[in-house]
Design an enzyme around this catalytic site. Structure first.
Site, PDB file in Angstrom:
ATOM      1  N   GLY A   1      -2.929   4.941  -4.464  1.00 25.91           N
ATOM      2  CA  GLY A   1      -2.879   5.519  -5.797  1.00 25.91           C
ATOM      3  C   GLY A   1      -1.614   5.197  -6.556  1.00 25.91           C
ATOM      4  O   GLY A   1      -1.194   4.035  -6.644  1.00 25.91           O
TER       5      GLY A   1
ATOM      6  N   TYR B   1      -3.149   3.476   3.012  1.00 24.58           N
ATOM      7  CA  TYR B   1      -3.033   3.747   4.441  1.00 24.58           C
ATOM      8  C   TYR B   1      -4.201   4.586   4.944  1.00 24.58           C
ATOM      9  O   TYR B   1      -4.757   4.326   6.020  1.00 24.58           O
ATOM     10  CB  TYR B   1      -1.711   4.470   4.730  1.00 24.58           C
ATOM     11  CG  TYR B   1      -1.605   4.973   6.152  1.00 24.58           C
ATOM     12  CD1 TYR B   1      -1.191   4.125   7.168  1.00 24.58           C
ATOM     13  CD2 TYR B   1      -1.956   6.278   6.482  1.00 24.58           C
ATOM     14  CE1 TYR B   1      -1.129   4.560   8.479  1.00 24.58           C
ATOM     15  CE2 TYR B   1      -1.888   6.730   7.785  1.00 24.58           C
ATOM     16  CZ  TYR B   1      -1.471   5.871   8.780  1.00 24.58           C
ATOM     17  OH  TYR B   1      -1.419   6.314  10.073  1.00 24.58           O
TER      18      TYR B   1
ATOM     19  N   TYR C   1       0.841  -1.200   0.000  1.00 32.80           N
ATOM     20  CA  TYR C   1       0.000   0.000   0.000  1.00 32.80           C
ATOM     21  C   TYR C   1       0.872   1.244   0.000  1.00 32.80           C
ATOM     22  O   TYR C   1       2.046   1.217   0.383  1.00 32.80           O
ATOM     23  CB  TYR C   1      -0.948   0.013   1.204  1.00 32.80           C
ATOM     24  CG  TYR C   1      -0.290   0.194   2.550  1.00 32.80           C
ATOM     25  CD1 TYR C   1       0.002   1.473   3.042  1.00 32.80           C
ATOM     26  CD2 TYR C   1       0.028  -0.894   3.357  1.00 32.80           C
ATOM     27  CE1 TYR C   1       0.603   1.648   4.289  1.00 32.80           C
ATOM     28  CE2 TYR C   1       0.628  -0.729   4.595  1.00 32.80           C
ATOM     29  CZ  TYR C   1       0.907   0.547   5.055  1.00 32.80           C
ATOM     30  OH  TYR C   1       1.502   0.717   6.281  1.00 32.80           O
ATOM     31  N   CYS C   2       0.266   2.361  -0.435  1.00 27.95           N
ATOM     32  CA  CYS C   2       0.864   3.684  -0.272  1.00 27.95           C
ATOM     33  C   CYS C   2      -0.128   4.528   0.527  1.00 27.95           C
ATOM     34  O   CYS C   2      -0.941   3.969   1.266  1.00 27.95           O
ATOM     35  CB  CYS C   2       1.220   4.311  -1.623  1.00 27.95           C
ATOM     36  SG  CYS C   2      -0.190   4.573  -2.726  1.00 27.95           S
ATOM     37  N   PHE C   3      -0.093   5.828   0.385  1.00 25.36           N
ATOM     38  CA  PHE C   3      -0.949   6.637   1.255  1.00 25.36           C
ATOM     39  C   PHE C   3      -2.426   6.494   0.906  1.00 25.36           C
ATOM     40  O   PHE C   3      -3.253   6.199   1.768  1.00 25.36           O
ATOM     41  CB  PHE C   3      -0.535   8.106   1.211  1.00 25.36           C
ATOM     42  CG  PHE C   3      -1.342   8.966   2.147  1.00 25.36           C
ATOM     43  CD1 PHE C   3      -1.244   8.793   3.528  1.00 25.36           C
ATOM     44  CD2 PHE C   3      -2.219   9.914   1.664  1.00 25.36           C
ATOM     45  CE1 PHE C   3      -2.007   9.565   4.404  1.00 25.36           C
ATOM     46  CE2 PHE C   3      -2.982  10.693   2.540  1.00 25.36           C
ATOM     47  CZ  PHE C   3      -2.873  10.518   3.898  1.00 25.36           C
TER      48      PHE C   3
END
EC number: 2.9.1.3
Length: 367
Positions: free
Chosen positions: A99, A124, A94-96
């Protein structure tokens, strides 16, 4: 091929391995227990891409990002991501916001390493929002609060209860002026995330009530979520009663012997003992104003004698002196005042065995 997931509940309950590709500064502000940070961009690269986005637009920022993460740098990061994916085939990345960064890592893994690795949709931010909702829901549920004087062994009781959540353990702090440990406290967000996951697990196990220790709003420098704290102040209170002598021994074991052992394990015998001694001095100095000058001077002298004796002989017996005075003239009067204001909330009091049995019965899942 596993699909991308929005099953935040399932992922967090199972403790699924998570690969966080955010920048190190983002990760340091908050993550999830057991997550590994292998960023797409380091902090400086992310800063440069952010400036490019604001000055020249998204296309220029993307181009700069691909330029910065290329060649040997890209190869090293690809190897780290592939290593994680191969070691944790059941995991997610995952990223923030779920995206571009996580999509790029996912695409590179597929195209260049032949690895299909799923993402957390929403990233996140979505999982963090889900956990905030879990805590808010717990604050509207049934809670039982365990109280008792300093050294009563409340943490030990909690460890015997499946329905309990150990706030002090999650905060890595024992909750008093002397409660700092050898290990640093987690970040505020890490504390809140770990707390929410524990609350979620208790709820999923079907306990009729969750048991928490009676705490102030602050556990060291970590802050309890306001809704949960307010609910705790309104919830039934169960009070454990323990002899003064037993409490002194427990304080000696936890705040002296245990603390010393933790520092020595972390820093070695000489540096560890010095850091442990300084931590006790700092704790005493932190309550000097409330102790008053004369009592602070007396307790500091007793502490220094005990530390010197412990350093030369290994014996901790002299620590009894300052512990007894501190309990009798500082902690006990403070707790007596607090208990008086909470007397109407006390639904049961007894020794450790009786309190443990009572809390088990009151929190047990419905038949």
């Amino acid at each position: 091929m596993r699909a991308d997931s929005t099953d935040y509940r399932g992922v967090l309950l199972a403790g699924v391995p998570l690969l966080d590709v955010r920048a190190p500064a983002e990760f340091a502000r908050g993550a999830f227990p057991g997550t590994v940070n292998l960023p797409l961009m380091d902090d400086e690269e992310r800063h440069q891409v952010g400036l490019s986005y604001h000055l020249h637009g998204p296309a220029a920022a993307v181009a700069l990002g691909h330029h910065l993460v290329s060649g040997e740098r890209k190869a090293a990061r690809m190897a780290a991501w592939a290593g994680f994916a191969n070691a944790h085939p059941d995991g997610f990345l995952y990223c923030f916001r779920g995206g571009m960064r996580s999509q790029i890592v996912q695409q590179w893994l597929r195209a260049e390493a032949g690895i299909d690795y799923p993402r957390i949709t929403g990233g996140y931010k979505a999982m963090r929002g889900y956990l905030i909702g879990v805590t808010d829901q717990a604050a509207r549920g049934n809670l039982l609060v365990l109280g008792g004087l300093t050294g009563s062994g409340k943490t030990e009781i909690l460890s015997d209860l499946g329905a309990a959540v150990d706030l002090e353990g999650l905060a890595r702090h024992r909750g008093s002026s002397f409660g700092r440990r050898a290990q640093a406290q987690p970040s505020q967000i890490d504390f809140e995330n770990a707390l929410a996951i524990d609350l979620l697990r208790r709820r999923e196990d079907g306990w009729r009530a969750i048991v928490l220790e009676d705490e102030g709003r602050f556990v060291g420098s970590r802050v309890l979520p306001l809704g949960l704290y307010d609910r705790m102040q309104q919830s039934p209170l169960v009070w454990v009663e323990v002899s003064f002598e037993e409490r002194v021994q427990r304080v000696l074991r936890d705040y002296v012997q245990g603390l010393c052992a933790d520092f020595i394990a972390a820093r070695g015998p000489e540096a560890g003992f010095a850091a442990y001694a300084e931590r006790l001095r700092e704790a005493m100095a932190g309550i000097a104003r409330r102790l008053g000058g004369a009592r602070y001077g007396r307790l500091s002298a007793l502490l220094e004698q005990a530390l010197a004796h412990q350093a030369s002989t290994g014996d901790v017996e002299l620590h009894h002196g300052w512990i007894m005075v501190l309990l009798q003239h500082y902690y006990d009067p403070m707790y007596a005042y607090q208990r008086e204001s909470r007397e109407a909330r006390i639904i049961f009091r007894g020794d450790r065995a009786a309190v443990t049995d009572y809390l088990r019965a009151r929190s047990a899942p419905a038949a």
